[in-house]
Design a protein around this motif. Structure first.
Motif, PDB file in Angstrom:
ATOM      1  N   UNK A 332      81.917  48.985  55.839  1.00 10.88           N
ATOM      2  CA  UNK A 332      82.918  50.113  54.944  1.00 10.88           C
ATOM      3  C   UNK A 332      82.805  49.453  53.331  1.00 10.88           C
ATOM      4  N   UNK A 333      83.313  50.139  52.464  1.00  9.70           N
ATOM      5  CA  UNK A 333      83.247  49.711  51.093  1.00  9.70           C
ATOM      6  C   UNK A 333      84.427  50.138  50.540  1.00  9.70           C
ATOM      7  N   UNK A 334      85.052  49.063  49.825  1.00 14.64           N
ATOM      8  CA  UNK A 334      86.323  49.260  49.073  1.00 14.64           C
ATOM      9  C   UNK A 334      86.043  49.019  47.589  1.00 14.64           C
ATOM     10  N   UNK A 335      86.287  50.165  46.932  1.00 18.04           N
ATOM     11  CA  UNK A 335      85.934  50.003  45.176  1.00 18.04           C
ATOM     12  C   UNK A 335      87.314  49.991  44.345  1.00 18.04           C
ATOM     13  N   UNK A 356      82.333  39.849  53.903  1.00 16.89           N
ATOM     14  CA  UNK A 356      82.770  40.679  52.753  1.00 16.89           C
ATOM     15  C   UNK A 356      81.861  40.046  51.660  1.00 16.89           C
ATOM     16  N   UNK A 357      80.776  41.082  50.874  1.00 18.22           N
ATOM     17  CA  UNK A 357      80.146  40.709  50.042  1.00 18.22           C
ATOM     18  C   UNK A 357      80.716  41.651  48.639  1.00 18.22           C
ATOM     19  N   UNK A 364      81.764  45.251  50.026  1.00 19.75           N
ATOM     20  CA  UNK A 364      81.143  45.778  51.215  1.00 19.75           C
ATOM     21  C   UNK A 364      81.618  44.457  52.370  1.00 19.75           C
ATOM     22  N   UNK A 365      82.110  45.366  53.501  1.00 22.66           N
ATOM     23  CA  UNK A 365      82.617  44.722  54.412  1.00 22.66           C
ATOM     24  C   UNK A 365      82.111  45.071  55.752  1.00 22.66           C
ATOM     25  N   UNK A 366      81.485  43.931  56.548  1.00 16.15           N
ATOM     26  CA  UNK A 366      80.934  44.284  57.731  1.00 16.15           C
ATOM     27  C   UNK A 366      81.899  43.887  58.822  1.00 16.15           C
ATOM     28  N   UNK A 367      82.338  44.909  59.601  1.00 13.87           N
ATOM     29  CA  UNK A 367      83.559  44.644  60.576  1.00 13.87           C
ATOM     30  C   UNK A 367      82.938  43.358  61.757  1.00 13.87           C
TER      31      UNK A 367
END
Length: 429
Positions: A332-335, A356-357, A364-367
């Motif tokens: 997922x992406x959180x902006x 998270x990067x 960008x979150x890798x679950x």
């Protein structure tokens, strides 16, 4: 210094009463400066920021009294407060008070409108961006105020009173909208405030001001019309339910699993967050008691989110939503588009095993399948509660330090969660 200790892995079951909104209560309290009669506010939350504002208002001469609870009333219910500014004894808001909470800067509008002068320290608050006060200053100048910056203070004068004008905000600022709307209620003539912020808390303030005798139309929309009146009177007004607290507990249930009713919640103020939570796997229904939140049996799905002014996804839920996404299936992406420095929770979530990067204003979150409990540190109000949400689902024990941030915006958080079965407690140093 107190800490919060959480043993994760327990689904939440039961009900949580939603408190009055901090972001509504603060400007409503400040509105008491506009009248020499009593303003009574119901459903005021018990928060550190609210208590701090009581101190600031007392410095200006506001007398505050608290009404007792009714028989049988929930101990977590909000309080009723009478505020009486019969005489303004000081028009200076000093640095040692204002620096602790940014919203206290908003007293400049009512002080200037009622007294013709104000000397207010430049503000402090959470370290989540610069958030300049240029919009406030230029707006008050448009209303006829003479304003100078002297030794860290905004010194404003309008000896002959403020005069209505057409003001277009360069950006839809919540604080500037609150401040200019309050100031314009006592200005001579009509003020038209364009590109105003549309948050429900602004509509709530507008309703209270109208009850006090103000002539306002369009509050809660991008264009607000205010016809100035000679004086305002006392009134009684109930603080709206806290949409950020509502969204936070809804995300906590989505993260930990379970079935919780959020009593008194208003789903109307959370359309975008509810849409994204449903996409992520939460079952949310509106009831006659508020909002029911359940986590279905299929886990959490990765969903992208981008913060935006109301009615978009609120920046005050960004950290909490990111905590949920750490357990999402996929990427997922959180902006973040509102504040330039609101990712301080990322490093602390990483301590729990989140992947998270960051690239500019997008995370960008890798679950991951499992978060692991660890000691973490709160960095600001919303970041701190994101760590609590993550800790509710993490294996083992999570301990959150510097929780004074939490106390600024969440009323009795550990009591509300523990009554739904969460293994959470406050630990004194």
């Amino acid at each position: 210094m107190d800490r919060i200790r959480i043993t994760g892995g327990v689904p939440l079951e039961g009900s949580i009463p939603i408190s009055g909104a901090k972001n509504a209560a603060l400007p409503l309290m400040i509105a008491s400066l506009l009248t020499d009669e009593t303003l009574t506010l119901d459903n005021v939350p018990r928060l550190a920021d609210v208590q701090q504002l009581f101190h600031i208002l007392a410095n200006h001469g506001v007398d505050t009294s608290f009404q007792g609870k009714r028989t049988g009333q929930d101990q977590l219910a909000g309080q009723t407060v009478d505020l009486l500014a019969r005489a303004i004894v000081d028009t200076t808001a000093p640095y040692d008070l204002v620096s602790k909470m940014r919203a206290s800067f908003w007293v400049i509008g009512p002080l200037l409108a009622r007294m013709g002068e104000a000397r207010v320290s430049l503000p402090g608050g959470c370290a989540i961006g610069t958030r300049p006060v240029d919009f406030f200053i230029e707006g008050l100048r448009a209303l006829g105020a003479n304003i100078e910056i002297e030794a860290g203070y905004v010194v404003a004068q309008a000896r002959a009173g403020l005069i209505g004008n057409r003001i277009r905000l360069p950006k839809a600022s919540v604080g500037a909208t609150h401040t200019l709307m309050m100031a314009a209620t006592l200005a001579r003539g009509e003020t038209v405030l364009e590109n105003a912020a549309c948050e429900p808390e602004i509509a709530d303030l507008g309703e209270c001001l109208i009850a006090m005798g103000a002539k306002i139309e369009g509050h809660g929309t991008s264009t607000i019309f205010i016809e100035g009146v000679p004086r305002l009177r006392g009134a009684r007004h109930a603080v709206m339910p806290d949409r950020i607290e509502t969204g936070t507990y809804a995300l906590a249930v989505a993260m930990a699993g379970g079935d919780v009713t959020l009593e008194g919640a208003s789903a109307d103020h959370l359309e975008k967050p509810i849409e994204l939570m449903r996409q992520a796997g939460a079952d949310i229904t509106v009831t006659n008691r508020g909002m029911r939140v359940r986590r279905n049996g299929h886990g959490i799905y990765a969903v992208d989110a981008e913060t935006a002014p109301y009615p978009g996804f609120p920046t005050d839920l960004q950290a909490q939503f990111m905590a949920l996404m750490t357990a999402g299936k996929g990427t997922s992406h959180v902006t973040e588009t509102i504040f330039e420095n609101r990712f301080m929770h990322v490093q602390e979530l990483a301590r729990l095993g989140a992947k998270i990067s960051l690239n500019g204003q997008t995370a960008t979150i890798e679950g991951v399948k499992t978060l692991k409990g660890a000691p973490v540190m709160a960095t600001d109000l919303r970041a701190s509660v994101s760590l609590v949400i993550a800790g509710l689902a993490a294996e083992g024990e999570t301990e959150v330090s510097r929780i004074y941030h939490l106390d600024r915006g969440f009323e009795r958080l550990e009591q509300k969660l523990s009554r739904c079965g969460a293994q959470i407690e406050r630990v004194s140093a």
